[in-house]
Scaffold this motif. Sequence first.
Motif, PDB file in Angstrom:
ATOM      1  N   TRP A  17       0.838  -1.188   0.000  1.00 20.86           N
ATOM      2  CA  TRP A  17       0.000   0.000   0.000  1.00 20.86           C
ATOM      3  C   TRP A  17       0.879   1.247   0.000  1.00 20.86           C
ATOM      4  CZ3 TRP A  17       0.403  -3.471   4.019  1.00 20.86           C
ATOM      5  CH2 TRP A  17       0.989  -3.013   5.204  1.00 20.86           C
ATOM      6  N   GLU A  41      -7.333  -5.333   7.391  1.00 21.37           N
ATOM      7  CA  GLU A  41      -8.240  -4.887   6.333  1.00 21.37           C
ATOM      8  C   GLU A  41      -8.829  -3.513   6.632  1.00 21.37           C
ATOM      9  OE1 GLU A  41     -12.377  -7.040   7.805  1.00 21.37           O
ATOM     10  OE2 GLU A  41     -11.097  -8.047   6.353  1.00 21.37           O
ATOM     11  N   ASN A  66      -4.010   0.532  -3.021  1.00 22.43           N
ATOM     12  CA  ASN A  66      -4.326   0.630  -1.596  1.00 22.43           C
ATOM     13  C   ASN A  66      -3.576   1.808  -0.961  1.00 22.43           C
ATOM     14  OD1 ASN A  66      -5.983  -1.673  -1.492  1.00 22.43           O
ATOM     15  ND2 ASN A  66      -4.227  -3.015  -1.223  1.00 22.43           N
ATOM     16  N   TYR A  67      -4.271   2.535  -0.090  1.00 25.18           N
ATOM     17  CA  TYR A  67      -3.671   3.637   0.662  1.00 25.18           C
ATOM     18  C   TYR A  67      -3.935   3.424   2.155  1.00 25.18           C
ATOM     19  CZ  TYR A  67      -3.363   6.212  -3.766  1.00 25.18           C
ATOM     20  OH  TYR A  67      -3.062   6.600  -5.046  1.00 25.18           O
ATOM     21  N   SER A  70      -7.545   0.927  -7.875  1.00 22.72           N
ATOM     22  CA  SER A  70      -6.857  -0.360  -7.647  1.00 22.72           C
ATOM     23  C   SER A  70      -5.564  -0.228  -6.851  1.00 22.72           C
ATOM     24  CB  SER A  70      -6.562  -1.059  -8.988  1.00 22.72           C
ATOM     25  OG  SER A  70      -7.757  -1.316  -9.700  1.00 22.72           O
ATOM     26  N   LEU A  91      -6.634   0.085   5.494  1.00 20.05           N
ATOM     27  CA  LEU A  91      -6.426   0.445   4.094  1.00 20.05           C
ATOM     28  C   LEU A  91      -7.733   0.806   3.399  1.00 20.05           C
ATOM     29  CD1 LEU A  91      -4.012  -2.473   3.084  1.00 20.05           C
ATOM     30  CD2 LEU A  91      -3.387  -0.186   3.877  1.00 20.05           C
ATOM     31  N   TRP A  92      -7.618   1.708   2.437  1.00 16.05           N
ATOM     32  CA  TRP A  92      -8.718   1.999   1.521  1.00 16.05           C
ATOM     33  C   TRP A  92      -8.145   2.004   0.107  1.00 16.05           C
ATOM     34  CZ3 TRP A  92      -9.006   6.723  -1.338  1.00 16.05           C
ATOM     35  CH2 TRP A  92      -8.014   7.668  -1.031  1.00 16.05           C
ATOM     36  N   THR A  93      -9.006   1.918  -0.892  1.00 19.22           N
ATOM     37  CA  THR A  93      -8.545   1.698  -2.266  1.00 19.22           C
ATOM     38  C   THR A  93      -9.114   2.733  -3.222  1.00 19.22           C
ATOM     39  OG1 THR A  93      -8.426  -0.684  -1.841  1.00 19.22           O
ATOM     40  CG2 THR A  93      -8.384   0.012  -4.139  1.00 19.22           C
TER      41      THR A  93
END
Length: 204
Positions: A34, A139, A149-150, A147, A142-144
Amino acid sequence: MLDHEEIIRLYGPWHHRTPSDAAELCNEYSGLWWIAGGWAIEAFTGKQRPHSDLDVSIPRSDVALLRQHVMSRLEVWAANKGTLWPLIGEVDEPLPSTFGNLWLRASGAEPWEYDVILMDATDSVWTYKRDTRIHRLTEDILWTRDSINYLWPEIQLLHKAPGLRPKDQADFESCLPLLESADRRWLRSAMEVAHPEHPWLNEL
């Protein structure tokens, strides 16, 4: 902590990289990765900010997996507090726990490409490296977008809090109005445990 100008003076320049470059590097990489640091803040706020490098992040347990993925293209060096150690042995050679980052570059004649932050995370749980009482489902850190992940900003701000550099303060001020109430409460709770005298607590 060395500032960016001192790092460049001692170890050489950094190539400008973006999250899209990291996505290309990690194409077909089988591990979790990420974007962290300032690029994660910018992605969340939508406000452009200066960047001295690109912080990619992986679980510490995946060092060998990343080395295997990049070994035909990039050198991998372990970095910690001004110490650099070339990883030139077997890819599964254990990495001392004191090293918290990997620096990647094509060769000694080229600029550094990526600063890879090693986080204490398993497939299920992330743990804050400065205080193991603070953890969260992996899980949920992270956010997306597109495509990629950050790292969620409340996690990134917790990591930035001890430094309290001008750019860290600016990132805090940029993110604060945009944080959901639950995320703001989580950050305050985590900081009360790990950094109980921190000035940000008054604003959270």
